[in-house]
Design an enzyme around this catalytic site. Structure first.
Site, PDB file in Angstrom:
ATOM      1  N   TYR A 142     -60.318 -25.981   9.356  1.00 28.63           N
ATOM      2  CA  TYR A 142     -59.076 -24.899   9.882  1.00 28.63           C
ATOM      3  C   TYR A 142     -58.706 -24.393   9.098  1.00 28.63           C
ATOM      4  CZ  TYR A 142     -62.120 -24.116  14.728  1.00 28.63           C
ATOM      5  OH  TYR A 142     -62.420 -23.753  15.958  1.00 28.63           O
ATOM      6  N   LYS A 189     -68.057 -37.768  12.517  1.00 25.66           N
ATOM      7  CA  LYS A 189     -69.259 -38.221  11.745  1.00 25.66           C
ATOM      8  C   LYS A 189     -69.411 -38.724  10.439  1.00 25.66           C
ATOM      9  CE  LYS A 189     -73.806 -36.133  10.656  1.00 25.66           C
ATOM     10  NZ  LYS A 189     -74.609 -36.118  11.473  1.00 25.66           N
ATOM     11  N   ASP A 221     -73.233 -35.773  16.789  1.00 28.76           N
ATOM     12  CA  ASP A 221     -74.453 -34.492  16.884  1.00 28.76           C
ATOM     13  C   ASP A 221     -74.856 -35.903  18.078  1.00 28.76           C
ATOM     14  OD1 ASP A 221     -74.994 -37.348  15.372  1.00 28.76           O
ATOM     15  OD2 ASP A 221     -76.477 -36.544  14.127  1.00 28.76           O
ATOM     16  N   ASP A 245     -63.592 -27.988  19.258  1.00 38.21           N
ATOM     17  CA  ASP A 245     -63.872 -26.799  19.527  1.00 38.21           C
ATOM     18  C   ASP A 245     -65.763 -26.836  19.445  1.00 38.21           C
ATOM     19  OD1 ASP A 245     -63.496 -24.372  19.508  1.00 38.21           O
ATOM     20  OD2 ASP A 245     -64.841 -23.834  17.734  1.00 38.21           O
ATOM     21  N   ASP A 249     -66.870 -26.311  24.243  1.00 41.35           N
ATOM     22  CA  ASP A 249     -67.802 -25.491  24.925  1.00 41.35           C
ATOM     23  C   ASP A 249     -68.995 -25.629  25.413  1.00 41.35           C
ATOM     24  OD1 ASP A 249     -65.388 -23.830  24.107  1.00 41.35           O
ATOM     25  OD2 ASP A 249     -67.463 -21.641  23.022  1.00 41.35           O
TER      26      ASP A 249
HETATM   27  C1  IPM Z   1     -59.932 -22.087  20.523  1.00 48.75           C
HETATM   28  C2  IPM Z   1     -60.687 -20.555  20.215  1.00 48.75           C
HETATM   29  C3  IPM Z   1     -60.613 -21.053  18.880  1.00 48.75           C
HETATM   30  C4  IPM Z   1     -60.133 -21.774  17.991  1.00 48.75           C
HETATM   31  C5  IPM Z   1     -60.441 -19.547  18.240  1.00 48.75           C
HETATM   32  C6  IPM Z   1     -60.562 -18.015  18.882  1.00 48.75           C
HETATM   33  C7  IPM Z   1     -60.221 -19.444  16.692  1.00 48.75           C
HETATM   34  O1  IPM Z   1     -62.787 -20.557  20.197  1.00 48.75           O
HETATM   35  O2  IPM Z   1     -59.004 -21.981  21.551  1.00 48.75           O
HETATM   36  O3  IPM Z   1     -61.099 -23.134  20.800  1.00 48.75           O
HETATM   37  O4  IPM Z   1     -61.245 -21.865  17.456  1.00 48.75           O
HETATM   38  O5  IPM Z   1     -60.287 -23.134  17.880  1.00 48.75           O
HETATM   39 MN    MN Z   2     -63.390 -22.446  20.577  1.00 49.81          MN
END
Ligand code: IPM
Ligand code: MN
Length: 373
Positions: A142, A189, A221, A245, A249
Site C-alpha cells: 500500500y 506467502k 491462498d 485487507d 473481507d
Molecule cells: C479497508 C478499505 C481500504 C483499504 C480502502 C478504502 C483503501 O478497503 O479499510 O479495508 O484497502 O485498506
Molecule cells: Mn478492505
C-alpha cells in the site's frame, strides 16, 4: 469524564451510520454521566468537493486533538471507474493512517448465534467462530514506491517491510492472544515473497517471549480457503496489509453481514474506529444501511478508552436488537419487516437508557409504521 471525539462521517452511507453511533454514545453519556463532545471533520470525496483535497490539514489537527476518532467510510463511484484520476477519496484514509501512524488494524470476526442463518456458509461450520484479525496497516505494498514507466506501459508497486514495522504489531497480536485462546496464525506467502520470509523470521523470534501462545503459519491462498471451510481453527490472525485487507473481507461472510463488522486502527498515540463495510454508495440516503458496524465501532472506541461497562451496554443493546429481530434488510428474516437505519439507532439508544421498558418505547416510536415486534 469528558471526552472529545473527532467524527469523520465521510461519503456514501458513512454519515447516516455514524449518526446512529453518535446516538448510542449520547445514550451512554447520559446513563454513565460522561460528557462526550464531537468535532466533525471532512475526509474523502466530500472533502475533495469542498477543499480540493481528500484530507484537509484541519482534519488531521482535529484528529490529533481528540481522545479518539470515529470514522464512517470514504469513496465515490465517480472516482472508481476513472483510472486516470490523480486525486482519490481513499488517499485521504491512506494519508490519515500514515500521519497518525495507525499501524495496527484489529477486525473481530464473530458468528452471532442469532445470525448463523444469515451466512451463506453452513451453520455447523461457522458456529462458535471468534477470530481477531490483526492487519498491519501502514506498510507493505500500500505504501511502497509506486511508479509508472515513461511510456506508461509498465507499472510498479513495491512491497516493503522493516523488522520494526513487523515487531510492533506482532507484540500487540500476541498480547491479545494471551487474553483469548492463546493461538496466533501468521498468514503470508513465504514460499514466494521475501517480505513474508522476514515476517516469519521476526514473528518466530518474538513468539519465544510468549511461551503460553502457540504460533502457526499459513499461506494466504490456503488461508482464504481455510477461513470459509474451517473458521473455528483460528484465534488471532496476524498478517500484512494487503493480505489482511483481503482475508478480512472474506471473513465477513461468517458474520452474516458485512454490516455487522467493526474495527479499530491503533497507533502509539492515536486510535480510529470504523465499520469495515465501506461506502455502499447505492444505499446512500435510503436509510437501508445497517448501522450496527458503526455502533459496534463506537463500543470498541469506549473499550479502548477503558470504559468497559459502557462498551458492554452498547454490545447488550446490539444483542437485544438482534434477539428481537429489529434489523435492517440485510439481516431480516423472511416474515419480518426491515427497520430503517435511523430506527435501529433509536432502538439502541433507547435500550441503553431504558433497558426493560425499551420494547414498549420502540413499539410506540413505530406505532403505525412497522410490525417488526
Ligand atoms: C479497508 C478499505 C481500504 C483499504 C480502502 C478504502 C483503501 O478497503 O479499510 O479495508 O484497502 O485498506
Ligand atoms: Mn478492505
Amino acid at each position: 469524564m469528558k471526552y472529545t471525539f473527532a467524527v469523520i462521517p465521510g461519503d456514501g452511507i458513512g454519515p447516516e451510520v455514524t449518526n446512529q453511533a453518535k446516538k448510542a454514545l449520547d445514550a451512554v453519556a447520559e446513563v454513565y454521566d460522561h460528557i462526550f463532545l464531537y468535532k466533525e471533520a471532512q475526509m474523502g470525496a466530500c472533502a475533495i468537493d469542498k477543499t480540493g483535497v481528500p484530507l484537509p490539514e484541519e482534519t488531521i489537527r482535529t484528529c490529533k486533538e481528540a481522545d479518539a476518532i470515529l470514522f464512517g467510510a470514504v469513496g465515490d463511484p465517480r472516482f472508481d471507474n476513472d483510472p486516470s484520476a490523480k486525486i482519490r477519496p481513499e488517499q485521504g484514509l491512506m494519508e490519515l493512517r500514515q500521519e497518525l501512524e495507525l499501524f495496527c488494524n484489529i477486525r473481530p470476526i464473530k458468528a452471532y448465534q442469532k445470525l448463523l442463518k444469515n451466512s451463506p456458509l453452513k451453520k455447523d461450520i461457522i458456529a462458535g467462530t471468534d477470530i481477531a484479525i490483526f492487519r498491519e496497516l501502514t506498510g507493505g505494498i500500500y505504501f511502497g514506491r509506486k511508479e509508472l514507466s515513461k511510456d506508461k506501459k509498465v507499472a510498479y508497486d513495491a512491497c516493503q517491510y522493516s523488522v520494526d514495522e513487523i515487531t510492533r504489531i506482532t507484540h500487540l497480536a500476541f498480547k491479545e492472544a494471551q487474553n483469548r485462546n492463546k493461538k496466533v496464525t501468521l498468514i503470508d506467502k513465504a514460499n514466494v515473497l521475501e517480505t513474508s520470509r522476514l515476517w516469519r523470521k521476526t514473528v518466530t523470534e518474538i513468539a519465544k517471549e510468549y511461551k503460553d501462545v502457540a504460533l502457526d503459519f499459513m499461506f494466504i491462498d490456503n488461508a482464504a480457503m481455510q477461513i470459509v471451510m474451517n473458521p473455528t481453527q483460528f484465534d488471532v490472525i496476524l498478517t500484512e496489509n494487503l493480505f489482511g485487507d483481503i482475508i478480512s473481507d472474506v471473513a465477513t461472510v461468517i458474520g452474516g453481514s458485512i454490516g455487522m463488522l467493526a474495527s479499530s486502527s491503533i497507533g502509539e498515540k492515536y486510535a480510529l474506529f470504523e465499520p469495515i463495510h465501506g461506502t455502499y454508495s447505492q444505499a446512500k440516503g435510503k436509510e437501508i444501511a445497517n448501522p450496527l458496524a458503526s455502533i459496534l465501532s463506537a463500543a470498541m472506541m469506549l473499550e479502548y478508552l477503558g470504559l468497559e461497562e459502557e462498551a458492554d451496554a452498547i454490545q447488550r443493546a446490539v444483542d437485544k436488537s438482534l434477539d428481537l429481530g429489529i434489523t435492517t434488510q440485510d439481516l431480516k428474516a423472511k416474515n419480518q419487516t426491515a427497520a430503517l437505519t435511523s430506527k435501529i439507532g433509536d432502538f439502541i439508544a433507547d435500550y441503553i437508557q431504558n433497558q426493560e421498558d425499551s420494547n414498549m418505547n420502540f413499539k410506540n416510536i413505530h406505532m403505525g409504521q412497522s410490525t417488526i415486534i
